[in-house]
Write a protein that holds these residues in place. Sequence first.
Motif, PDB file in Angstrom:
ATOM      1  N   ARG A  21       0.815  -1.220   0.000  1.00  0.00           N
ATOM      2  CA  ARG A  21       0.000   0.000   0.000  1.00  0.00           C
ATOM      3  C   ARG A  21       0.845   1.266   0.000  1.00  0.00           C
ATOM      4  O   ARG A  21       0.295   2.371   0.020  1.00  0.00           O
ATOM      5  CB  ARG A  21      -0.933   0.001   1.218  1.00  0.00           C
ATOM      6  N   GLY A  22       2.163   1.118  -0.028  1.00  0.00           N
ATOM      7  CA  GLY A  22       3.032   2.285  -0.084  1.00  0.00           C
ATOM      8  C   GLY A  22       3.196   3.006   1.235  1.00  0.00           C
ATOM      9  O   GLY A  22       3.623   4.154   1.268  1.00  0.00           O
ATOM     10  N   VAL A  23       2.907   2.325   2.353  1.00  0.00           N
ATOM     11  CA  VAL A  23       3.037   2.936   3.673  1.00  0.00           C
ATOM     12  C   VAL A  23       4.496   2.952   4.128  1.00  0.00           C
ATOM     13  O   VAL A  23       4.917   3.849   4.858  1.00  0.00           O
ATOM     14  CB  VAL A  23       2.156   2.183   4.697  1.00  0.00           C
ATOM     15  N   ILE A  24       5.260   1.965   3.696  1.00  0.00           N
ATOM     16  CA  ILE A  24       6.682   1.862   4.014  1.00  0.00           C
ATOM     17  C   ILE A  24       7.444   1.604   2.724  1.00  0.00           C
ATOM     18  O   ILE A  24       6.861   1.145   1.718  1.00  0.00           O
ATOM     19  CB  ILE A  24       6.973   0.724   5.022  1.00  0.00           C
ATOM     20  N   ALA A  55      -6.441  12.615  11.945  1.00  0.00           N
ATOM     21  CA  ALA A  55      -7.699  11.852  11.938  1.00  0.00           C
ATOM     22  C   ALA A  55      -8.256  11.690  10.527  1.00  0.00           C
ATOM     23  O   ALA A  55      -8.933  10.706  10.231  1.00  0.00           O
ATOM     24  CB  ALA A  55      -8.721  12.536  12.837  1.00  0.00           C
ATOM     25  N   GLY A  56      -7.960  12.663   9.645  1.00  0.00           N
ATOM     26  CA  GLY A  56      -8.484  12.591   8.281  1.00  0.00           C
ATOM     27  C   GLY A  56      -7.491  12.101   7.256  1.00  0.00           C
ATOM     28  O   GLY A  56      -7.821  11.976   6.074  1.00  0.00           O
ATOM     29  N   ALA A  57      -6.268  11.781   7.688  1.00  0.00           N
ATOM     30  CA  ALA A  57      -5.199  11.449   6.744  1.00  0.00           C
ATOM     31  C   ALA A  57      -5.484  10.178   5.949  1.00  0.00           C
ATOM     32  O   ALA A  57      -5.049  10.054   4.796  1.00  0.00           O
ATOM     33  CB  ALA A  57      -3.881  11.301   7.500  1.00  0.00           C
ATOM     34  N   HIS A  58      -6.219   9.235   6.548  1.00  0.00           N
ATOM     35  CA  HIS A  58      -6.460   7.967   5.853  1.00  0.00           C
ATOM     36  C   HIS A  58      -7.248   8.165   4.565  1.00  0.00           C
ATOM     37  O   HIS A  58      -7.183   7.332   3.652  1.00  0.00           O
ATOM     38  CB  HIS A  58      -7.194   6.996   6.781  1.00  0.00           C
ATOM     39  N   ARG A  59      -8.000   9.276   4.470  1.00  0.00           N
ATOM     40  CA  ARG A  59      -8.759   9.550   3.245  1.00  0.00           C
ATOM     41  C   ARG A  59      -7.839   9.772   2.052  1.00  0.00           C
ATOM     42  O   ARG A  59      -8.282   9.718   0.906  1.00  0.00           O
ATOM     43  CB  ARG A  59      -9.634  10.791   3.436  1.00  0.00           C
ATOM     44  N   PHE A  60      -6.566  10.047   2.321  1.00  0.00           N
ATOM     45  CA  PHE A  60      -5.605  10.314   1.256  1.00  0.00           C
ATOM     46  C   PHE A  60      -4.495   9.268   1.210  1.00  0.00           C
ATOM     47  O   PHE A  60      -3.407   9.508   0.671  1.00  0.00           O
ATOM     48  CB  PHE A  60      -5.015  11.712   1.450  1.00  0.00           C
ATOM     49  N   PHE A  81       0.398   6.186  12.737  1.00  0.00           N
ATOM     50  CA  PHE A  81       0.656   5.072  13.639  1.00  0.00           C
ATOM     51  C   PHE A  81       0.374   5.450  15.096  1.00  0.00           C
ATOM     52  O   PHE A  81       0.458   6.619  15.473  1.00  0.00           O
ATOM     53  CB  PHE A  81       2.107   4.622  13.521  1.00  0.00           C
ATOM     54  N   GLU A  82       0.097   4.423  15.889  1.00  0.00           N
ATOM     55  CA  GLU A  82       0.025   4.591  17.337  1.00  0.00           C
ATOM     56  C   GLU A  82       1.455   4.522  17.909  1.00  0.00           C
ATOM     57  O   GLU A  82       2.321   3.836  17.340  1.00  0.00           O
ATOM     58  CB  GLU A  82      -0.837   3.499  17.972  1.00  0.00           C
ATOM     59  N   ALA A 114      -7.692  17.198   4.694  1.00  0.00           N
ATOM     60  CA  ALA A 114      -7.611  16.145   5.712  1.00  0.00           C
ATOM     61  C   ALA A 114      -8.035  16.694   7.067  1.00  0.00           C
ATOM     62  O   ALA A 114      -8.709  16.007   7.852  1.00  0.00           O
ATOM     63  CB  ALA A 114      -6.179  15.602   5.791  1.00  0.00           C
ATOM     64  N   THR A 115      -7.667  17.940   7.357  1.00  0.00           N
ATOM     65  CA  THR A 115      -8.046  18.564   8.626  1.00  0.00           C
ATOM     66  C   THR A 115      -9.546  18.718   8.725  1.00  0.00           C
ATOM     67  O   THR A 115     -10.165  18.384   9.748  1.00  0.00           O
ATOM     68  CB  THR A 115      -7.355  19.932   8.757  1.00  0.00           C
ATOM     69  N   VAL A 116     -10.167  19.210   7.659  1.00  0.00           N
ATOM     70  CA  VAL A 116     -11.627  19.388   7.654  1.00  0.00           C
ATOM     71  C   VAL A 116     -12.329  18.051   7.832  1.00  0.00           C
ATOM     72  O   VAL A 116     -13.272  17.906   8.633  1.00  0.00           O
ATOM     73  CB  VAL A 116     -12.077  20.061   6.339  1.00  0.00           C
ATOM     74  N   LEU A 117     -11.868  17.036   7.093  1.00  0.00           N
ATOM     75  CA  LEU A 117     -12.494  15.725   7.168  1.00  0.00           C
ATOM     76  C   LEU A 117     -12.264  15.046   8.512  1.00  0.00           C
ATOM     77  O   LEU A 117     -13.045  14.187   8.930  1.00  0.00           O
ATOM     78  CB  LEU A 117     -11.956  14.830   6.042  1.00  0.00           C
ATOM     79  N   GLY A 118     -11.182  15.429   9.197  1.00  0.00           N
ATOM     80  CA  GLY A 118     -10.846  14.774  10.459  1.00  0.00           C
ATOM     81  C   GLY A 118     -11.319  15.481  11.692  1.00  0.00           C
ATOM     82  O   GLY A 118     -11.119  14.967  12.812  1.00  0.00           O
TER      83      GLY A 118
END
Length: 493
Positions: free
Chosen positions: A149-152, A418-423, A428-429, A483-487
């Motif tokens: 998924r391109g996360v790492i 909080a909204g970053a996953h939309r993009f 990470f925790e 992302a801020t607005v969505l989160g």
Amino acid sequence: MSDDTMGGIELPADRDGRRSSSTFGREVVAAALRRVDPTGAQAAERETNWRSGYLDHLRRLTEAGVARPSDARAIAADGLAAVDDRMVVVDRDGDHPLATLLTAEPARDIADAVVSGTGEPEQDLALPYRGELLTGDRLRRQLDDWSGRGVIEPSVVDAVERVLEHPDWLRLPGWTVVVLGAGAELAPLSALLRWGASVAAVDLPRQGVWDRLLTTASGSAGTLHVPLAASAVHDGLPDLAANAGLDLIADVPAVADWISGVAGRPAIGTYAYADGADHVKVTAAADVVSRRVQAARSDAALAYLATPTDAFAVPADAVAASVAAYEARSRTAKLVGRPLRTLSGGRLLKRNYAPGVDPGICDALVPQQGPNYALAKRLQRWRATAARAEGRLVSLNVAPSTRTRSVLKNRVLAAAYAGAHRFGIEVFEPATTNVLMAALLVHDLQTGGGPEREHPWQQEADAAVHGGLWRAAYAPRSALGLATVLGVGASRG
């Protein structure tokens, strides 16, 4: 300047006695660029609003060093020299050069208290993730999922796989990892102690911090070295938590000399964090400590966590993945994106890279984190580059955006996370980041710093856990507002 009056690290004062972090940052960046990019240096010098305008100049630092390895090393060397030339040590006699600390006698003697844990070492790497502990094949599947998924970067999979194949590495036999900022959320202290490693902890003399660190150590399988005022030992068996700790900014000679005397090959990790200009000061202090220890211990290694919210050169395959993601946007995303880009003057939802660039520049600098944070993290990257050029063993890995307390207290960043996953960005925790980055540290220390790369930017890109920022369709800052607005709702919840 007498040895017993050595004071703390400070920013330089101007003619009016003001210690401006904006002036300091502007001058350091300009000095770093001057030899390689004189035009960029002039632009930094002329910047009238550093607190908002620094973003372009920090990006330029990265761009100017891409063409040749020698350019990147020159920028790093000149930037570090500019810090040495400007930052000062303050005592009752006035301001003195930062380099004074490299040879100054410590103001007090520090004893080494050793806490040996009573637990059994963890035999295998176990990664906490979404309420589960992933080991073995389950951990491998998660790494493959993140890579797919391109996360790492794919090199993360290779590095962690080697640790999985060599679980005996986790104890780091022969090493003592020095954790500057031991109480920080992303410091590797807890993971290393669970694995049975030797750790030397440096943090402020705050009893609450040391109560927590000592409790962790006593129940672990590792060994914790604790700096303690020698005078407290002379007075009898001290309360460790009440007497432990050192102030990095004020106690550089004492910290460095204590580290130099601790058993084991030292790996000095800089994890300390502070707000505002204090972050630059504590980073400079950690840097002087590292240099002083290296002068006494030629075998000393350095370790850093790079922030993903910086500007990095990234490999061609990351560019290609981002371009493919941009082309594969949904029909709705394309319809919404065009008017948003037009109304915003091209600032919103820009593609991350032009197709075919090699390397690409991922500009993920976040204005909410401020110029002091950005400069402090860049100093660490510069030192890693300079130390590698000297043949030193260095571990520097990009860590993912993480929901730490220091980040979440900023409402804008909390909402953006909080909204970053939309993009396509995974945040990470702390527990996951902590163990994953500690495993990469183990890999680097056990493999001589990881694979050799021709260019410093390639070394920085190796085993990067950027959370998806490098391979996302959109340039990070162009998606931040949305992302801020969505989160907003999710972050409040």
